[in-house]
Design an enzyme around this catalytic site. Sequence first.
Site, short mmCIF file in Angstrom:
data_model
loop_
_atom_site.label_atom_id
_atom_site.label_comp_id
_atom_site.label_asym_id
_atom_site.label_seq_id
_atom_site.Cartn_x
_atom_site.Cartn_y
_atom_site.Cartn_z
N CYS B 110 0.80 -1.22 0.00
CA CYS B 110 0.00 0.00 0.00
C CYS B 110 0.83 1.27 0.00
CB CYS B 110 -0.96 0.01 1.18
SG CYS B 110 -1.95 -1.47 1.19
N HIS B 400 -9.36 3.16 -1.62
CA HIS B 400 -7.95 2.85 -1.45
C HIS B 400 -7.46 1.94 -2.57
CE1 HIS B 400 -4.18 1.57 0.06
NE2 HIS B 400 -4.59 0.46 0.66
N CYS B 430 0.59 2.47 6.47
CA CYS B 430 1.04 1.11 6.72
C CYS B 430 0.97 0.33 5.42
CB CYS B 430 0.14 0.44 7.76
SG CYS B 430 -1.58 0.38 7.24
#
EC number: 2.3.1.155
Lengths: 766, 446
Positions: B110, B400, B430
């Site tokens: 990510c 996302h 994170c």
Amino acid sequence: MSLSSTLNGSYLTPRLRINKVLPYFTSHTETHVSPKIDSSRTHVNYEVKEDVAVIRMNDPTSKVNTLSVQMQNEMIEVFNEVLANDAVQSAVLISSKPGCFIAGADINMIQACNTSEEVTKLSQEGQKMFARIENSPKPIVAAINGPCLGGGLEFAIACQYRVATKSKKTVLGTPEVMLGLLPGAGGTQRLPKMVGIPGAFDMMLTGRNIRADKAKKMGLVHQLVDPLGPGLKSPEERTIEYLEEVAIQCAKGIVNKKISLTKEKGMMQKVQDYVMGIEFVRQQIYKTVTAKVMKMSKGLYPAPLKIIESVKAGLEQGPDSGYLAEAQNFGKLAMTSESNALIGLYHGQVACKKNRFGVPERPVKNLAILGAGLMGAGIAQVTVDKGIHTVLKDTTVEGLSRGQQQVYKGLNDKTKKKTITSFERDFTLASLTGQLDYSGFEKADMVIEAVFEDLNIKHRVIKEVEAVIPPHCIFATNTSALPIKDIAAASIRPEKVIGMHYFSPVDKMQLLEIITTDKTSKDTTASAVAVGLKQGKVIIVVGDGPGFYTTRCLAPMLAEAVRLLQEGVDPKKLDALTTGFGFPVGAATLADEVGIDVAAHVAEDLGKAFGSRFGGGNVEVLKTMVEKGFKGRKSGKGCYVYTPGLKSKDVNPDIEDVLGKYKLTPNPLVSSDSDVQYRLVSRFVNEAVMCLQEGILNGPVEGDIGAVFGLGFPPCLGGPFRFVDTFGANKLVEKMKRYEEVYGNHFTPCQLLLDHAKDSSKRFHK
Amino acid sequence: MKWGQPLSLTLLVFSTTLAKPGVKNIVLVEGVRTPFLLSGTTYADLMPHDLARAALQGLLHKTSLPKDAVDYIIYGTVIQEVKTSNVAREASLGAGFSDKIPSHTVTMACISSNVAMTTGVGLITAGQCDTIVAGGVEFMSDVPIRHSRKMRKTMLALNRAKTLGQRLSLIGSIRMAHLTPELPAVAEFSTAETMGHSADRLAAAFGVTRLEQDEFALRSHTLAKQAQDAGLLSDVISFKVPGRDTVAKDNGIRPSSMEQLAKLKPAFIKPHGTVTAANSSFLTDGASAVLIMSEEKALAMGYKPKAYLRDFVFVSQDPKDQLLLGPAYGTPKVLARAGLTMDDIDVFEFHEAFAGQIMANLKALDSDWFAQTYMGRKVKVGAPAMEKFNLWGGSLSLGHPFGATGCRLVTTVAHRLLKEGGQYGLVAACAAGGQGHAMVIEAYPQ
């Protein structure tokens, strides 16, 4: 009450295994904890959260909780208060000890009893208490983290609901059978109803530990809770708290009927229930299970049969008969010599899992192993996953790759069984370095050599190694017979030389025999023991001498076995007689497993060292077999013929020629089946006692543990020393004298054995 | 440098910046993104590089950048389309950039586009480049689903088979089991645990309640809606999807009520877990792009930079029990590097993977025990003030797209600094693998 125990493994083999948590048996007299509610209680207390009573157990005198008298008394007290408290609707039972629910009942409670009636009464008290739990009008949720074994499991399954953490430490099981007992607090009655008849037999007859996820599948627990990582508290502390929170939710859920206690049965379950409802099917199961037990235990272990009997009584004649049978059988079993022997082994094992030489000055972080053969690679296998960087050195690429493959296979098998993930396997293997040279040996803290058993080679190796290792590095030699002081003779620092005798296959055999010379320093010994304990071994530390302890006991027995073969006893018959006595592996098969060449080597070496006393069978028999290529299992032929892929084996037809050449005429006076057994066993036992007499052994406990875990001495007899105590030294001496008349000094009892025979009050174990 | 607690001192040092002597100032000139859409919606028939192309074209359009003025193009992505494994190259060619501009693709779960940006920063700092386009793309409407390993092996052997007999025998060896497809795992390779499961355990470890998580999720959606309605999300470009409508808005923003959120069942740990579909980020399609330059070059080309990109760190820890604690570890570290305290930061943009994960990170930052036990610090840095935190929504509500979120965070900080005032902003995120990233962004004097 049933028994404590953290024993694990099968009682039918000598591979008893102990968990890391060792119960610490003690009289529960100390009181030094300040409980929240009632300051007079030290082990059990409770607090009410909303309308749920959270009952917390913690034995302040021990690392683990056991169902001791005090724990039980306080539990009953608390239970009564909870029942009487109108503000309470339900309860949660939880241990406040991180990593242990209840490891079992207190063995000492049973050992303190003198008659089977007393033990039966203990069992009935336990049954009564758990019956009250089972029938409690307020639901009780058992919240399990850590071992839930024996009496602990019986407690948990009496509760209405069970929640367990999915931690590796959380295991459920009924290990009583491994102590020669049965689950005596309702276990034989409740388990079949909970997990089905086959599942219950499997649990109770093998005593194996069941992981939480498996327990969920079996229906032994209702819900699982994941262990938590770092948060605002230590992971252990927070995990227990979380478990408690979830258990409280469950307790409330049961009260307000959001959680149903009667599980919707699946199709499979319905079919299974139907099938098990047919009496004929049940009878077939009892028959099959009994036959299997008889085959495996040779009828030498009473506990499994009593377990079957108790289960049967409950299912066929109703709960009253069932509970009564359980309690009475429990009482009977507690008084058997088998149970006594197994409990003795359990205590011995606990003792042999401690380092009596203290903490070594520096921990071994880098270990180098010389020789990537079966032994060397086996040692690497049990070391590499213990956080020790391991170097495996061999002289050829082929030898090294074979060894590396063995280590990989060991780990990969665990991956297949899902005990570790493929990632853990790879991560572990990263700690293994395979090499052909001595590079990096300057960082080694310990070197274990497992090269060929030849004094000259060992001398060459020790010199080569000492030229490259740092001054603090320990040199351990893995030999099964060469005296350590002879090997150390080539060393420039004999205080750092020690013997570490592993047993093959290293990853399965639990024993490690550590041999010290007069020159070995205490720190060297402490370090070797520390490494062995890390490797998960049960350790005996013995003095130096030809064959040390284990090989020395085995040699005369094998010499006798060869004589019996020469006298015309068929290998299969010989095997049947030895296994019939309780050895897990027959004498002829054992010789094949050890290797006929190794046996010949050892017989010759020890024969030289101990003289005619070690005679019996002709060493030439073994040597001729080796010449013909009959080296045992590894060469495909020995006493038997081994076909890869086939489990059954036939007697090697060519062996008859060899035996014919060295044929002896048996003396009918000492050749009955029973005499054959005692000829084998008495020589073993006599040599063991002599090792104690000569100070090779530190004590009878280590002698028993070494014989059972290293050589497969019948666990039901508890080892050679307990055998002498139980059988009677005088009776044994009497037999030996009879054999002595025929065979001479091979059967001369040693002085210590004679002393015990003379004075029946003398015993090796109290 | 800045230390200031007393007000006077704070005012005094306000004019100072994080510029370091001898180190080039690197600026964010512009940042754009396609609307972030729930996967399987309007973008469903596209390919990943199409989304990236849209973002790149949007950037070109917005900045009027000449198509050959870029030195290097870097894209981040997580789940790769096998046909366009270097999606940066395919997208930049397709977007009309000069074929003389090299481009490569990076991946770090990510925080992939964060890596794309910091790689660009490195190239500029090293004097290799002056103008970088960095971005990220993720396309969850279509993921590579493979044949089973057994089937692949048979098919590859079939390729090599020489005779008809060999071919037939290989075809004959195919069994039902061969046909079971292999889906890309949402699970951590090293632990085999899915991220949602880990997030639920993390929330439990920090004692984050279901209520707290639902409240945070509701806050995210509410703020995102307000920002969208107020037209604050100016980084979003409109995109005419071939064969479909023009998309101009994110479509995952759905402010709901606490009652509705409370109705959902736990999605990963059943029945007692706290992470639900509504308090987790959803599978999203989207792409982003930023233009990063050395300050000199930007000014020389006549641009008005939006912000300075300052210190950044990458951190990593145990992928099992600390999978999603990147912000907790990265924040104190990057603040220390920059010589700032929590109070100095005016704008926080943290990646919201799960509401439970955000709350856990905030609690970790606010715990002395955690700081001492796990980070080797004497005291905590403290949690960010909520009135500065993710004020225009976050990954929970905006969406996302794994590879694209990093650029969105950085651009949002720059835009919020411009809008709200203040000097410093902090990005933290994170990523799978137990990794994390944090970056300090400084407002460009207007």
